[in-house]
Design a protein around this motif. Sequence first.
Motif, PDB file in Angstrom:
ATOM      1  N   MET A   1       7.819  11.275   3.806  1.00  0.00           N
ATOM      2  CA  MET A   1       8.303  10.045   3.188  1.00  0.00           C
ATOM      3  C   MET A   1       7.347   8.886   3.463  1.00  0.00           C
ATOM      4  SD  MET A   1      10.916  10.554   1.346  1.00  0.00           S
ATOM      5  CE  MET A   1      10.684  12.306   0.958  1.00  0.00           C
ATOM      6  N   SER A   2       6.799   8.836   4.653  1.00  0.00           N
ATOM      7  CA  SER A   2       5.813   7.798   4.977  1.00  0.00           C
ATOM      8  C   SER A   2       4.572   7.946   4.105  1.00  0.00           C
ATOM      9  CB  SER A   2       5.437   7.879   6.461  1.00  0.00           C
ATOM     10  OG  SER A   2       4.479   6.897   6.795  1.00  0.00           O
ATOM     11  N   ASN A   3       4.137   9.187   3.903  1.00  0.00           N
ATOM     12  CA  ASN A   3       2.975   9.440   3.038  1.00  0.00           C
ATOM     13  C   ASN A   3       3.271   9.083   1.587  1.00  0.00           C
ATOM     14  OD1 ASN A   3       1.411  10.359   5.182  1.00  0.00           O
ATOM     15  ND2 ASN A   3       2.000  12.496   4.885  1.00  0.00           N
ATOM     16  N   ILE A   4       4.489   9.402   1.130  1.00  0.00           N
ATOM     17  CA  ILE A   4       4.881   9.068  -0.241  1.00  0.00           C
ATOM     18  C   ILE A   4       4.896   7.558  -0.427  1.00  0.00           C
ATOM     19  CG2 ILE A   4       6.877   9.043  -1.813  1.00  0.00           C
ATOM     20  CD1 ILE A   4       7.410  11.946  -0.952  1.00  0.00           C
ATOM     21  N   TYR A   5       5.445   6.857   0.556  1.00  0.00           N
ATOM     22  CA  TYR A   5       5.473   5.388   0.508  1.00  0.00           C
ATOM     23  C   TYR A   5       4.056   4.832   0.314  1.00  0.00           C
ATOM     24  CZ  TYR A   5       6.492   0.574   1.944  1.00  0.00           C
ATOM     25  OH  TYR A   5       6.622  -0.789   1.985  1.00  0.00           O
ATOM     26  N   ASN A   6       3.125   5.327   1.108  1.00  0.00           N
ATOM     27  CA  ASN A   6       1.747   4.835   1.032  1.00  0.00           C
ATOM     28  C   ASN A   6       1.036   5.306  -0.231  1.00  0.00           C
ATOM     29  OD1 ASN A   6       1.832   3.452   3.527  1.00  0.00           O
ATOM     30  ND2 ASN A   6       1.502   5.371   4.630  1.00  0.00           N
ATOM     31  N   ASP A   7       1.237   6.575  -0.596  1.00  0.00           N
ATOM     32  CA  ASP A   7       0.536   7.124  -1.760  1.00  0.00           C
ATOM     33  C   ASP A   7       0.947   6.443  -3.061  1.00  0.00           C
ATOM     34  OD1 ASP A   7      -0.663   8.847   0.003  1.00  0.00           O
ATOM     35  OD2 ASP A   7      -0.317  10.643  -1.201  1.00  0.00           O
ATOM     36  N   TYR A   8       2.210   5.994  -3.118  1.00  0.00           N
ATOM     37  CA  TYR A   8       2.662   5.337  -4.346  1.00  0.00           C
ATOM     38  C   TYR A   8       1.764   4.150  -4.692  1.00  0.00           C
ATOM     39  CZ  TYR A   8       5.254   2.328  -7.475  1.00  0.00           C
ATOM     40  OH  TYR A   8       5.600   1.524  -8.533  1.00  0.00           O
ATOM     41  N   PHE A   9       1.373   3.403  -3.674  1.00  0.00           N
ATOM     42  CA  PHE A   9       0.621   2.175  -3.924  1.00  0.00           C
ATOM     43  C   PHE A   9      -0.843   2.445  -4.278  1.00  0.00           C
ATOM     44  CE2 PHE A   9       4.219   0.667  -1.383  1.00  0.00           C
ATOM     45  CZ  PHE A   9       4.684  -0.335  -2.222  1.00  0.00           C
ATOM     46  N   THR A  10      -1.300   3.684  -4.099  1.00  0.00           N
ATOM     47  CA  THR A  10      -2.664   4.028  -4.508  1.00  0.00           C
ATOM     48  C   THR A  10      -2.681   4.865  -5.787  1.00  0.00           C
ATOM     49  OG1 THR A  10      -2.664   5.966  -3.039  1.00  0.00           O
ATOM     50  CG2 THR A  10      -3.573   3.919  -2.170  1.00  0.00           C
ATOM     51  N   THR A  11      -1.635   5.661  -6.006  1.00  0.00           N
ATOM     52  CA  THR A  11      -1.617   6.533  -7.180  1.00  0.00           C
ATOM     53  C   THR A  11      -0.703   6.033  -8.284  1.00  0.00           C
ATOM     54  OG1 THR A  11       0.223   7.915  -6.398  1.00  0.00           O
ATOM     55  CG2 THR A  11      -2.006   8.530  -5.678  1.00  0.00           C
ATOM     56  N   GLY A  12       0.375   5.323  -7.915  1.00  0.00           N
ATOM     57  CA  GLY A  12       1.365   4.914  -8.898  1.00  0.00           C
ATOM     58  C   GLY A  12       2.308   6.035  -9.294  1.00  0.00           C
ATOM     59  N   TRP A  13       2.175   7.200  -8.663  1.00  0.00           N
ATOM     60  CA  TRP A  13       3.038   8.330  -8.981  1.00  0.00           C
ATOM     61  C   TRP A  13       4.450   8.068  -8.475  1.00  0.00           C
ATOM     62  CZ3 TRP A  13       0.457  13.780  -8.169  1.00  0.00           C
ATOM     63  CH2 TRP A  13      -0.697  13.850  -8.967  1.00  0.00           C
ATOM     64  N   ASP A  14       5.431   8.646  -9.167  1.00  0.00           N
ATOM     65  CA  ASP A  14       6.817   8.477  -8.744  1.00  0.00           C
ATOM     66  C   ASP A  14       7.201   9.536  -7.711  1.00  0.00           C
ATOM     67  OD1 ASP A  14       7.233  10.823 -10.207  1.00  0.00           O
ATOM     68  OD2 ASP A  14       8.052   9.784 -11.939  1.00  0.00           O
ATOM     69  N   MET A  15       8.428   9.391  -7.185  1.00  0.00           N
ATOM     70  CA  MET A  15       8.908  10.290  -6.135  1.00  0.00           C
ATOM     71  C   MET A  15       8.868  11.746  -6.576  1.00  0.00           C
ATOM     72  SD  MET A  15      10.240  10.798  -3.098  1.00  0.00           S
ATOM     73  CE  MET A  15      10.827   9.227  -2.460  1.00  0.00           C
ATOM     74  N   GLU A  16       9.251  12.000  -7.833  1.00  0.00           N
ATOM     75  CA  GLU A  16       9.357  13.374  -8.320  1.00  0.00           C
ATOM     76  C   GLU A  16       8.008  14.088  -8.331  1.00  0.00           C
ATOM     77  OE1 GLU A  16      10.737  10.737  -9.690  1.00  0.00           O
ATOM     78  OE2 GLU A  16      12.893  11.139  -9.551  1.00  0.00           O
ATOM     79  N   HIS A  17       6.960  13.364  -8.689  1.00  0.00           N
ATOM     80  CA  HIS A  17       5.620  13.955  -8.672  1.00  0.00           C
ATOM     81  C   HIS A  17       5.075  14.080  -7.253  1.00  0.00           C
ATOM     82  CE1 HIS A  17       5.692  12.750 -12.967  1.00  0.00           C
ATOM     83  NE2 HIS A  17       4.796  13.713 -13.129  1.00  0.00           N
ATOM     84  N   LEU A  18       5.254  13.032  -6.457  1.00  0.00           N
ATOM     85  CA  LEU A  18       4.676  13.030  -5.110  1.00  0.00           C
ATOM     86  C   LEU A  18       5.329  14.059  -4.202  1.00  0.00           C
ATOM     87  CD1 LEU A  18       4.182   9.202  -4.551  1.00  0.00           C
ATOM     88  CD2 LEU A  18       2.381  10.926  -4.755  1.00  0.00           C
ATOM     89  N   ILE A  19       6.630  14.202  -4.297  1.00  0.00           N
ATOM     90  CA  ILE A  19       7.290  15.147  -3.400  1.00  0.00           C
ATOM     91  C   ILE A  19       6.928  16.580  -3.778  1.00  0.00           C
ATOM     92  CG2 ILE A  19       9.523  15.544  -4.566  1.00  0.00           C
ATOM     93  CD1 ILE A  19      10.811  14.973  -1.790  1.00  0.00           C
TER      94      ILE A  19
END
Length: 201
Positions: free
Chosen positions: A153-171
């Motif tokens: 979840m911490s990685n998803i939080y950070n990755d969102y701001f660099t990739t713009g991907w949503d939760m469904e893609h990132l998880i």
Amino acid sequence: ETRYNQTLNTIKSIRDKVKDSIIVFVDSSPTFVSEEKMKTIRDMCDYSVALFNHSVAIDLAEKGLKTPGEAYNMIVAFDIIRSFNPQDVKRVFKITGRAELTDDFHIEDYDNMQGKYVFKKRNKSWMSPALELVDTRLWSFDFADMEDVAKMMSNIYNDYFTTGWDMEHLIFKMVPKDKLVEKDVIGLKCQVSGDGRIQYD
């Protein structure tokens, strides 16, 4: 009012389908929820927290940043779980507040899912034919893997701001594929955000 009633129905469906569940409720709604309504929710849950005084949560909610907001809420939920150190818990489920468990949900289906992440069957991405995603309205993981999920979840939080991907893609990107279990039916009735239609998963 509609979202409040949906939340009550979500909690009621959990109590009905999983009698010995421990419910942790985290709310970061940017709109005011009365103390009376919050008390009703608190009385139905084992642990609850409203993040109206958490500047990060409110900032994310007011800006409509759903993915980092959801990741942040889960990080808060993990802090709550650590604080009471539950015993004999085998599995953790994340469910959206717009959903209800249906008669197609059977907790015993998860008895032999040690070390597995369980989602509804993946979908092709709307962003690219080369990408896939999983719905996150209802998913679960082994309690023993909670710290791994907290890091995710911490990685998803950070990755969102660099990739713009949503939760469904990132998880989907981050869940180890050798630990991924996909179900055709997970036993969920949900009002889909955006168009308001009712979906059965």
